[in-house]
Motif scaffolding. Structure first.
Motif, short mmCIF file in Angstrom:
data_model
loop_
_atom_site.label_atom_id
_atom_site.label_comp_id
_atom_site.label_asym_id
_atom_site.label_seq_id
_atom_site.Cartn_x
_atom_site.Cartn_y
_atom_site.Cartn_z
N ASP A 216 56.37 29.76 35.25
CA ASP A 216 55.68 30.40 34.05
C ASP A 216 54.14 30.25 34.58
N TRP A 217 53.94 31.70 35.20
CA TRP A 217 52.73 31.95 35.97
C TRP A 217 51.63 31.71 35.16
N PRO A 218 51.41 32.39 33.93
CA PRO A 218 50.15 32.11 33.11
C PRO A 218 49.96 30.52 32.82
N LEU A 221 48.28 29.32 35.85
CA LEU A 221 47.02 29.63 36.10
C LEU A 221 46.08 28.76 35.31
N ALA A 229 44.43 33.49 30.53
CA ALA A 229 45.42 34.05 31.36
C ALA A 229 46.39 34.99 30.36
N THR A 230 46.86 36.11 30.98
CA THR A 230 47.58 37.03 30.48
C THR A 230 48.47 37.87 31.41
N SER A 231 49.20 38.38 31.26
CA SER A 231 50.36 39.35 32.08
C SER A 231 50.25 40.83 31.40
N HIS A 300 49.97 38.70 36.71
CA HIS A 300 49.28 37.72 35.70
C HIS A 300 48.13 37.57 36.25
N ALA A 302 43.89 35.92 35.32
CA ALA A 302 43.07 34.94 34.42
C ALA A 302 41.76 34.79 35.03
#
Length: 309
Positions: A216-218, A221, A229-231, A300, A302
């Protein structure tokens, strides 16, 4: 690491311009030997990276220092140098030979006066940066590091107040051929992708000190103290008929599958791949009219907060 291994859920997972690992880890990957493929792929994907950089420039319009962590041969670092004409750009990577190519490229493109390289293992080598970073770019280099969360925390620590961390991980498996190509069993690329995903998991497991992490990369972050954080996903859509460069890239990808995944494919899929790679065969990648490149890379992003952290 990329950019570069026998894994990946997509072509680039496994090579990509992203390798920054220690040379004693997984199976001593020889990044320098992969340089031509890494470079050709990144060049083909340059329009995607340029669009991503334009999107990032809305969040970070005038960065003073841009760092590409796991830069490989420097194609993307040079795209960033062009997208941010006021910035100093540092390409950081574990491979000296790849950084040599990065410096030569910066020279050719006329950005050498504000381009430098930093050789050493990520994330530790980042301690050698003299200034805080306004824009940190890490393209498929994080997944080669044993403790991804610790590495992200180290990246975040180097950010200037209000600085941006951009992580290219995930996206969709690339596609180069229709599901039914008239030879072998339909669905070849999906089966290769399944093997690649297994190899990727094995590659992670073999890293000394590997820490399992939900991708869950965001969320990661945010976990290292970054905000907003957004993608966003960027598409590379090269329809048939392909240019010579794009076709050569697809051939190189299938050669890479053959070399790295061949022992995990069944006999009929292996026979199909061999026909696809045979320049004398009229159904091969060299001759067929239906070869394309369709890939989606997710970024991704942030920010570090302003003020006292």
């Amino acid at each position: 690491m990329g950019h570069h291994h026998d894994h990946s859920h997509d072509h680039s997972h496994d090579h990509s311009h992203s390798h920054s690992h220690s040379h004693h880890d997984h199976a001593d990957r020889d990044w320098a030997a992969m340089a031509p493929r890494l470079e050709a792929e990144a060049e083909l994907f340059s329009p995607l990276y340029a669009r991503a950089a334009a999107w990032l420039s809305k969040r970070q319009p005038h960065p003073g220092l841009v760092v590409d962590a796991g830069s490989g041969p420097g194609v993307v670092a040079c795209v960033l140098a062009e997208a941010f004409p006021g910035a100093r750009v540092v390409a950081a990577d574990g491979s000296g030979p790849l950084l040599e190519r990065a410096r030569a490229r910066a020279e050719r493109l006329g950005v050498a006066d504000r381009f430098s390289t930093l050789e050493g293992e990520l994330p530790d080598v980042l301690g050698d940066l003299e200034y805080p970073v306004d824009l940190f770019w890490a393209s498929r280099s994080l997944h080669h590091l044993a403790d991804q969360r610790a590495a992200l925390a180290a990246f975040a620590e180097r950010l200037a107040p209000g600085g941006t961390l951009a992580l290219l991980e995930g996206g969709l498996p690339a596609r180069y051929l229709p599901r039914d190509i008239g030879i072998g069993r339909p669905g070849l690329q999906a089966r290769i992708g399944a093997v690649e995903a297994e190899r990727f998991t094995a590659m992670r497991a073999e890293l000394p000190g590997a820490v399992a992490e939900t991708e869950d990369w965001p969320g990661l972050l945010a976990a290292v103290g970054l905000h907003g954080a957004t993608s966003r996903t960027f598409l590379l859509d090269l329809p048939a008929p392909l240019s010579g460069e794009a076709r050569a890239f697809v051939v190189a990808m299938f050669q890479h599958y053959r070399d790295n995944l061949g022992e995990h494919l069944d006999a009929s899929d292996l026979a199909t791949v061999d026909r696809l790679l045979d320049p004398e065969d009229k159904v091969s990648l060299y001759h067929r009219p239906d070869v394309f490149v369709l890939a989606a890379h997710t970024i991704h992003v942030a920010e570090a907060e302003f003020g006292n952290r």
